[in-house]
Design a protein around this motif. Structure first.
Motif, PDB file in Angstrom:
ATOM      1  N   ALA A   1      -5.956   4.385  -3.758  1.00  0.00           N
ATOM      2  CA  ALA A   1      -5.876   5.067  -5.068  1.00  0.00           C
ATOM      3  C   ALA A   1      -4.553   5.827  -5.205  1.00  0.00           C
ATOM      4  N   GLN A   2      -4.124   6.491  -4.139  1.00  0.00           N
ATOM      5  CA  GLN A   2      -2.856   7.229  -4.203  1.00  0.00           C
ATOM      6  C   GLN A   2      -1.676   6.273  -4.344  1.00  0.00           C
ATOM      7  N   LYS A   3      -1.700   5.181  -3.594  1.00  0.00           N
ATOM      8  CA  LYS A   3      -0.604   4.200  -3.690  1.00  0.00           C
ATOM      9  C   LYS A   3      -0.561   3.608  -5.096  1.00  0.00           C
ATOM     10  N   GLN A   4      -1.738   3.338  -5.659  1.00  0.00           N
ATOM     11  CA  GLN A   4      -1.801   2.786  -7.020  1.00  0.00           C
ATOM     12  C   GLN A   4      -1.252   3.790  -8.029  1.00  0.00           C
ATOM     13  N   ALA A   5      -1.586   5.076  -7.836  1.00  0.00           N
ATOM     14  CA  ALA A   5      -1.073   6.120  -8.734  1.00  0.00           C
ATOM     15  C   ALA A   5       0.449   6.190  -8.648  1.00  0.00           C
ATOM     16  N   LEU A   6       0.986   6.096  -7.436  1.00  0.00           N
ATOM     17  CA  LEU A   6       2.448   6.134  -7.264  1.00  0.00           C
ATOM     18  C   LEU A   6       3.104   4.916  -7.923  1.00  0.00           C
ATOM     19  N   LYS A   7       2.499   3.749  -7.766  1.00  0.00           N
ATOM     20  CA  LYS A   7       3.038   2.532  -8.400  1.00  0.00           C
ATOM     21  C   LYS A   7       3.032   2.677  -9.915  1.00  0.00           C
ATOM     22  N   SER A   8       1.949   3.261 -10.455  1.00  0.00           N
ATOM     23  CA  SER A   8       1.876   3.426 -11.914  1.00  0.00           C
ATOM     24  C   SER A   8       2.904   4.432 -12.418  1.00  0.00           C
ATOM     25  N   LEU A   9       3.386   5.303 -11.526  1.00  0.00           N
ATOM     26  CA  LEU A   9       4.436   6.261 -11.883  1.00  0.00           C
ATOM     27  C   LEU A   9       5.834   5.655 -11.731  1.00  0.00           C
ATOM     28  N   GLY A  10       5.897   4.403 -11.262  1.00  0.00           N
ATOM     29  CA  GLY A  10       7.178   3.709 -11.151  1.00  0.00           C
ATOM     30  C   GLY A  10       7.763   3.624  -9.758  1.00  0.00           C
ATOM     31  N   VAL A  11       7.029   4.074  -8.734  1.00  0.00           N
ATOM     32  CA  VAL A  11       7.521   3.994  -7.352  1.00  0.00           C
ATOM     33  C   VAL A  11       7.261   2.578  -6.831  1.00  0.00           C
ATOM     34  N   THR A  12       8.297   1.947  -6.307  1.00  0.00           N
ATOM     35  CA  THR A  12       8.111   0.605  -5.739  1.00  0.00           C
ATOM     36  C   THR A  12       7.381   0.710  -4.404  1.00  0.00           C
ATOM     37  N   PRO A  13       6.532  -0.271  -4.073  1.00  0.00           N
ATOM     38  CA  PRO A  13       5.762  -0.215  -2.823  1.00  0.00           C
ATOM     39  C   PRO A  13       6.626  -0.014  -1.570  1.00  0.00           C
ATOM     40  N   ALA A  14       7.826  -0.560  -1.552  1.00  0.00           N
ATOM     41  CA  ALA A  14       8.703  -0.413  -0.388  1.00  0.00           C
ATOM     42  C   ALA A  14       9.181   1.024  -0.203  1.00  0.00           C
ATOM     43  N   ARG A  15       9.066   1.844  -1.239  1.00  0.00           N
ATOM     44  CA  ARG A  15       9.536   3.236  -1.164  1.00  0.00           C
ATOM     45  C   ARG A  15       8.378   4.238  -1.126  1.00  0.00           C
ATOM     46  N   ILE A  16       7.192   3.761  -0.743  1.00  0.00           N
ATOM     47  CA  ILE A  16       6.036   4.644  -0.590  1.00  0.00           C
ATOM     48  C   ILE A  16       5.831   4.884   0.908  1.00  0.00           C
ATOM     49  N   TYR A  17       5.889   6.143   1.296  1.00  0.00           N
ATOM     50  CA  TYR A  17       5.688   6.543   2.693  1.00  0.00           C
ATOM     51  C   TYR A  17       4.313   7.182   2.812  1.00  0.00           C
ATOM     52  N   THR A  18       3.629   6.940   3.927  1.00  0.00           N
ATOM     53  CA  THR A  18       2.255   7.419   4.053  1.00  0.00           C
ATOM     54  C   THR A  18       1.984   8.073   5.411  1.00  0.00           C
ATOM     55  N   ASP A  19       0.977   8.934   5.404  1.00  0.00           N
ATOM     56  CA  ASP A  19       0.388   9.487   6.611  1.00  0.00           C
ATOM     57  C   ASP A  19      -1.111   9.304   6.482  1.00  0.00           C
TER      58      ASP A  19
END
Length: 191
Positions: free
Chosen positions: A20-38
């Protein structure tokens, strides 16, 4: 070079999902390659490799993006430290769709207010958990780990041991428990 959106997502336990968080970031325009996670790290734990990588990836003019502030930090000092790092790099902070400039006095004030609420929420959760555990303990519902053997089995193990015909290994095998469990059962009756 075009300014980038760098995203960060975190969940506290291994049982939680970051989808859900990754999807929210993608909908805000963040590309998947630039999403960092813990994954499996609480917001109060400052040793978060994904956050460190995300902060290292941002450059002047970029926007550091998180779905919600509580995913970034759960204390005012930690949020302030992160905001100071972003400000020093000339990076804006986006909480959901709202963008804050940490170098702007209004942006800094609003960010501090949000961080105070995130810390307050974390403190409330901790307080409720302690209260709930105290109530459960008072009702006898929170008693710790239960013995592997029933009272009847414990009595029989002690009786068999008292005859002298059975070794600890024999008793452990008969009752399908480990030798330390057999020893603990015997010790429990001696005290």
């Amino acid at each position: 070079m075009k300014n980038k959106l760098i995203g960060y997502a975190r969940c506290s336990t291994d049982g939680q999902d970051l989808t859900a968080q990754k999807q929210a970031l993608k909908s805000l325009g963040v590309t998947p390659a630039r999403i960092y996670t813990d994954h499996g790290l609480t917001g109060t734990n400052r040793a978060r490799p994904g956050l460190d990588q995300a902060l290292a990836a941002v450059r002047e003019g970029d926007t550091f993006t998180v779905p919600k502030l509580d995913r970034l930090a759960r204390s005012v000092p930690d949020a302030r430290l992160i905001a100071d790092q972003l400000e020093a790099k000339g990076v804006k902070l986006a909480l959901g769709a709202s963008v804050y400039d940490p170098s702007d006095p209004m942006g800094k004030m609003f960010f501090n207010i949000l961080a105070t609420f995130a810390e307050f929420e974390s403190d409330l959760i901790r307080m409720r958990t302690r209260e709930g555990m105290a109530i459960a303990r008072a009702k006898g519902k929170l008693r710790g780990k239960q013995p592997k053997l029933s009272e009847k089995q414990q009595k029989e193990l002690r009786r068999m041991h008292a005859t002298g015909d059975y070794s600890i290994s024999d008793l452990a095998e008969v009752f399908s428990v480990s030798r330390p469990t057999a020893y603990r059962t015997l010790k429990r009756t001696q005290t």
